[in-house]
Every structure is written in structure tokens, then in C-alpha cells.
Write a protein that holds these residues in place. Structure first.
Motif, PDB file in Angstrom:
ATOM      1  N   ARG A 103      -2.485  13.810  -1.832  1.00  0.00           N
ATOM      2  CA  ARG A 103      -1.395  13.608  -2.791  1.00  0.00           C
ATOM      3  C   ARG A 103      -0.519  12.404  -2.440  1.00  0.00           C
ATOM      4  N   ALA A 104      -0.920  11.618  -1.465  1.00  0.00           N
ATOM      5  CA  ALA A 104      -0.084  10.523  -0.981  1.00  0.00           C
ATOM      6  C   ALA A 104      -0.293   9.269  -1.828  1.00  0.00           C
ATOM      7  N   LEU A 105       0.810   8.663  -2.251  1.00  0.00           N
ATOM      8  CA  LEU A 105       0.802   7.368  -2.930  1.00  0.00           C
ATOM      9  C   LEU A 105       1.833   6.477  -2.258  1.00  0.00           C
ATOM     10  N   PRO A 106       1.422   5.350  -1.672  1.00  0.00           N
ATOM     11  CA  PRO A 106       0.051   4.834  -1.600  1.00  0.00           C
ATOM     12  C   PRO A 106      -0.802   5.662  -0.645  1.00  0.00           C
ATOM     13  N   GLY A 107      -2.096   5.362  -0.596  1.00  0.00           N
ATOM     14  CA  GLY A 107      -3.001   6.103   0.261  1.00  0.00           C
ATOM     15  C   GLY A 107      -2.692   5.911   1.732  1.00  0.00           C
ATOM     16  N   ALA A 116       0.347   3.174   5.408  1.00  0.00           N
ATOM     17  CA  ALA A 116       0.497   3.646   4.035  1.00  0.00           C
ATOM     18  C   ALA A 116       0.224   2.452   3.139  1.00  0.00           C
ATOM     19  N   GLY A 117      -0.933   2.447   2.488  1.00  0.00           N
ATOM     20  CA  GLY A 117      -1.363   1.241   1.800  1.00  0.00           C
ATOM     21  C   GLY A 117      -1.613   0.154   2.822  1.00  0.00           C
ATOM     22  N   LEU A 147       6.682   7.544   2.125  1.00  0.00           N
ATOM     23  CA  LEU A 147       6.143   8.016   0.846  1.00  0.00           C
ATOM     24  C   LEU A 147       7.224   8.568  -0.078  1.00  0.00           C
ATOM     25  N   ARG A 199      -3.644  15.398 -12.242  1.00  0.00           N
ATOM     26  CA  ARG A 199      -3.961  13.973 -12.395  1.00  0.00           C
ATOM     27  C   ARG A 199      -5.139  13.543 -11.536  1.00  0.00           C
ATOM     28  N   ASP A 200      -5.535  14.404 -10.594  1.00  0.00           N
ATOM     29  CA  ASP A 200      -6.593  14.033  -9.651  1.00  0.00           C
ATOM     30  C   ASP A 200      -7.837  14.897  -9.825  1.00  0.00           C
TER      31      ASP A 200
END
Length: 319
Positions: free
Chosen positions: A29-33, A51-52, A85, A136-137
């Protein structure tokens, strides 16, 4: 999935198994990955986290009891990721509260502080199945679900229609369709099959501004679209690959070729095609279609370019 199933639940065998399971749950569920790598397979292990493209920090997994150490590491990882995050991960699907890691015998479990959601570490996506109407995923959830069961697919699409989820899947040869439908349930599955993977050798005339070339290609499998160009060089045994591509003088990329072939141990010829005919020599100008993929989480381990096609530009070499 990186955990083996025993009679009383999933059991991690090695430290990297635990880390793979943890980051699969943390990153879903992490944005960015969330990206990570390690400096060793054995304790103590320093884990570099991003993170990203932004570095988060370096955390250390160590201690006399591996399971306690992993649980403490999970809590520390959640704390360092939260300000980056701007949300706690992994979240409870009911309350959106960040799940807490707890030890139960030889397992680590995620528990909601409200007490009505829990799952074993590494089982977070399984516990979210089936996807809810606002998910969403759904597509990556299904893709990961199939992959964890060893079910091979080439293309996958998930759509929401008539208040229900449906999926269209193209399976690789030999994949059990019944098992795929079972894993996808309750999604309505439209299943197709690809042709078996096979190797093709072709000669190409080229065109304006491009040299003629011959190609050795793997067909019938997913293909990455990156292009690697340079001079083909013979690989040494310790390189652990089929051949090298020298892009700039002294800079070599290890290449593994997916198309059926044989590597020549001696002589000018390096690659034979599927029928045993010479295909590529040391010094040939070549192009490889494919892509780079990390072969290991361990920093310093060799990486490879995975090529589905090898092209020999016919300016030099075999005619």
C-alpha cells in the motif's frame, strides 16, 4: 511467496525470507514504492531502504533470536517510513490504522489495534482477498496471488463491470487452468492460452541507415523492451552468464540469453543456435533486446541483462 508452509503456519527459514515477506506487506500500500537491498545474507544485516528514488536510511537486522529481531525490525521500519510516506503501512483494511507486529510462538503476526483484523507476516495480500468494490490494486493483488501459487501467466487484466470484478488472463503453456480459476475466484475469469515458447532464427535485410542483421529470438513469452548494444565478448566461467557485451572500452554487461542456444567453450565462435550452427563470434557488433532485473537483494552480487533476442549486425563476423 518467500515463506514455506508448515502444518502450524508459515515458517521463515532464513533472514532474507523474513525480509522478503516483511517488505511485500509493507510495500503493497506504499506510495511511492519501497525499495530495499542488503549487504549480507547472514546476521548482522544492514538493510538500505528507499521510497521511490529517495533514500530513507539504513536499518540493521541483528540479535540472538531471529524472530524477535525481525519483529523489532518491522516496528523500526514502520517508524522510519511513516514521515516519508505520510501514512502508516501496512494499514488495517477496516480502520486504516497501521497494523502492529506481534510474536505468537514461532510466527510474527500483524494485528489491528482495534483487534478485528490480523494475519501472519507475509500473508497481508492474501488476507485482503477478494478485492472490495473500491479496491485500486485488484490487478496486482491477483497477479501476486497467482505468482505465489507458481501459476505462470503472460498477460492479465482486471476490470470492474456490473458491480463485480472480472479478469482476462493469458496463461503460459502447462499452467493449470483449473487452479488459476480457483485462485481468481470469486472473480469471473476469461482464460486464454499462449503458444509454447520457441526459438526463431531469422535474417533481416535492414533498411536505410540500418545494417542487415541476423537474429536469434525467443517467442511466446513476456518480453522486456530495453536495448543493449555493443561488442560481443566471451564470458569467463566466474562471470556466470552466456556472454558479455562491451558497451564502452573496458565496461562489460553480463548477458543471459533466453532463446535456445549453446555456448562454445573454445574458438572464435561464442554462440551456436538451436540447431548447433555458428551464430555469433567474439568481436561481433550486437544488439540484445530484453531488460535488466536484479538477480539478488544482496549488494555486490552480479547483475545480468536478460535477453530474449540476440542480433548480430552483419558488418563483421559470420556471413
Amino acid at each position: 511467496m518467500c515463506l514455506e508452509l508448515a502444518q502450524n503456519g508459515p515458517v521463515a527459514r532464513q533472514p532474507l525470507d523474513w525480509l522478503e515477506a516483511l517488505f511485500a506487506d509493507i510495500g503493497f500500500r506504499a506510495l511511492p514504492g519501497v525499495l530495499w537491498s542488503v549487504n549480507s545474507r547472514e546476521l548482522p544485516i544492514t538493510v538500505s531502504v528507499k521510497a521511490g528514488e529517495d533514500a530513507v536510511g539504513h536499518l540493521v537486522l541483528d540479535g540472538p533470536d531471529l524472530i524477535d529481531s525481525v519483529r523489532a525490525f518491522a516496528a523500526e521500519l514502520q517508524e522510519v517510513l511513516r514521515p516519508v510516506l505520510h501514512v502508516g503501512v501496512p494499514p488495517c483494511p477496516s480502520h486504516l490504522l497501521v497494523l502492529e507486529s506481534r510474536r505468537t510462538l514461532d510466527l510474527i503476526e500483524w494485528q489491528c489495534p482495534e483487534g478485528d483484523f490480523g494475519c501472519a507476516l507475509g500473508e497481508y495480500q492474501e488476507a485482503l482477498w477478494p478485492p472490495g468494490p473500491e479496491e485500486r490494486d485488484a490487478a496486482p493483488m491477483l497477479a501476486n496471488r497467482l505468482s505465489r501459487r507458481g501459476l505462470r501467466w503472460s498477460t492479465l487484466e482486471v476490470t470492474r463491470r456490473d458491480d463485480a470484478w472480472a479478469t482476462k488472463i493469458t496463461l503460459q503453456p502447462g499452467t493449470d487452468e483449473r487452479a488459476v480459476r480457483g485462485a481468481a475466484a470469486p472473480l469471473l475469469a476469461e482464460v486464454h492460452h499462449t503458444m509454447p515458447a520457441h526459438t526463431v532464427r531469422e535474417d533481416h535485410a535492414g533498411g536505410p541507415g540500418s545494417a542487415p542483421y541476423r537474429s536469434l529470438s525467443l517467442r511466446g513469452t513476456p518480453q522486456l523492451g530495453a536495448l543493449l548494444s555493443g561488442t560481443l565478448r566471451r564470458a569467463a566461467e566466474e562471470d556466470g552468464c552466456d556472454f558479455l557485451v562491451e558497451g564502452t572500452p573496458g565496461h562489460y554487461i553480463r548477458v543471459r540469453l533466453g532463446a535456445e542456444h549453446t555456448v562454445c567453450a573454445v574458438g572464435e565462435c561464442v554462440i551456436l543456435d538451436a540447431s548447433g550452427e555458428p551464430f555469433a563470434n567474439d568481436g561481433d557488433k550486437v544488439e540484445c533486446g530484453g531488460g535488466g532485473a536484479p538477480s539478488s537483494r544482496v549488494e555486490g552480487d552480479p547483475t545480468h541483462f536478460h535477453a530474449w533476442e540476440l542480433r548480430v549486425l552483419q558488418t563483421t563476423g559470420l556471413e
